[in-house]
Design an enzyme around this catalytic site. Structure first.
Site, PDB file in Angstrom:
ATOM      1  N   ASP A   1      17.013  11.634  23.476  1.00 22.51           N
ATOM      2  CA  ASP A   1      18.203  10.896  23.038  1.00 22.51           C
ATOM      3  C   ASP A   1      19.401  11.205  23.939  1.00 22.51           C
ATOM      4  O   ASP A   1      20.264  10.354  24.157  1.00 22.51           O
ATOM      5  CB  ASP A   1      18.561  11.264  21.586  1.00 22.51           C
ATOM      6  CG  ASP A   1      17.382  11.150  20.656  1.00 22.51           C
ATOM      7  OD1 ASP A   1      17.271  10.135  19.966  1.00 22.51           O
ATOM      8  OD2 ASP A   1      16.555  12.081  20.641  1.00 22.51           O
TER       9      ASP A   1
ATOM     10  N   GLU B   1      23.908   1.869  22.866  1.00 23.57           N
ATOM     11  CA  GLU B   1      22.623   1.179  22.920  1.00 23.57           C
ATOM     12  C   GLU B   1      22.608   0.037  21.908  1.00 23.57           C
ATOM     13  O   GLU B   1      23.002   0.205  20.754  1.00 23.57           O
ATOM     14  CB  GLU B   1      21.481   2.151  22.630  1.00 23.57           C
ATOM     15  CG  GLU B   1      20.115   1.523  22.835  1.00 23.57           C
ATOM     16  CD  GLU B   1      18.997   2.516  22.662  1.00 23.57           C
ATOM     17  OE1 GLU B   1      18.603   3.159  23.638  1.00 23.57           O
ATOM     18  OE2 GLU B   1      18.512   2.649  21.516  1.00 23.57           O
TER      19      GLU B   1
ATOM     20  N   ASP C   1      23.507   6.812  22.072  1.00 21.51           N
ATOM     21  CA  ASP C   1      22.184   6.354  21.660  1.00 21.51           C
ATOM     22  C   ASP C   1      22.127   6.582  20.147  1.00 21.51           C
ATOM     23  O   ASP C   1      21.836   7.683  19.691  1.00 21.51           O
ATOM     24  CB  ASP C   1      21.097   7.150  22.376  1.00 21.51           C
ATOM     25  CG  ASP C   1      19.695   6.775  21.931  1.00 21.51           C
ATOM     26  OD1 ASP C   1      19.494   5.642  21.440  1.00 21.51           O
ATOM     27  OD2 ASP C   1      18.783   7.615  22.068  1.00 21.51           O
TER      28      ASP C   1
END
Length: 184
Positions: A146, A72, A12
């Site tokens: 996260d 991501e 992420d």
């Protein structure tokens, strides 16, 4: 004989905090090897912060040697366009480090990861944290969010590549739930 266990890395990306999660995959089931954040020093220059991110991810890549990497996908919100720019910088450094090791990088939309894990593409951060706690049988909720996002990205990528089975993952969740409810 080698004890090699395939692993998948979920990322992420962010300039301040980059969440990461390394899952081992064996018998089509996932287990968390490591999950955390690469945190940069806010007062440092952009270039120095990108070096911190690169150094952090290279350490993880070297230690775990993942065979798959999910990251991501870049997104932007009209209220926060600078966030997308900062994320893009971090994402570029992360992609470069993975590409140097010959890893295929799969971009996974946040909504896709959320839907894969929770069944809803609009799950909020707390829902994602709880889902990953249950899905992976963790002892505590992944924090900061996260980390949960990186875990979800890793799971979504492993499911995409059929490294883990959704059915087996859900059977594992059910057995953990029953175990917790019965105290066995």
């Amino acid at each position: 004989m080698s004890n090699f266990i395939p692993s998948v890395l979920g990322i992420d990306p962010g300039l301040s905090l980059t969440g990461y999660a390394v899952l081992s995959v064996s018998n089509r089931l996932a287990r968390v090897l490591e999950a955390g954040v690469i945190k940069t020093t806010r007062k440092r220059s952009l270039g120095d912060r990108l070096v911190e991110i690169r150094d952090g991810i290279e350490e993880i890549l070297l230690q775990y040697k993942p065979i798959a990497l999910g990251m991501e996908q870049l997104f932007s919100h009209y209220k926060h366009p600078r966030t997308a720019i900062a994320m893009g910088h971090a994402r570029g450094v992360l992609m470069e480090a993975a590409a140097r090791r010959g890893l295929e990088i799969v971009s996974i939309a946040p909504k896709q990861a959320k839907k894969t894990i929770t069944g809803s593409g609009s799950a909020d951060k707390v829902q994602m944290q709880r889902a990953m706690l249950v899905e992976l049988g963790l002892n505590q909720m992944p924090d900061p969010p996260d980390v949960a996002d990186a875990l979800a990205i890793a799971c979504a990528d492993a499911m995409r590549t059929r490294m883990i089975s959704i059915q087996k993952l859900h059977l594992k969740i059910l057995s953990i739930y029953i175990k917790n409810m019965t105290g066995m």
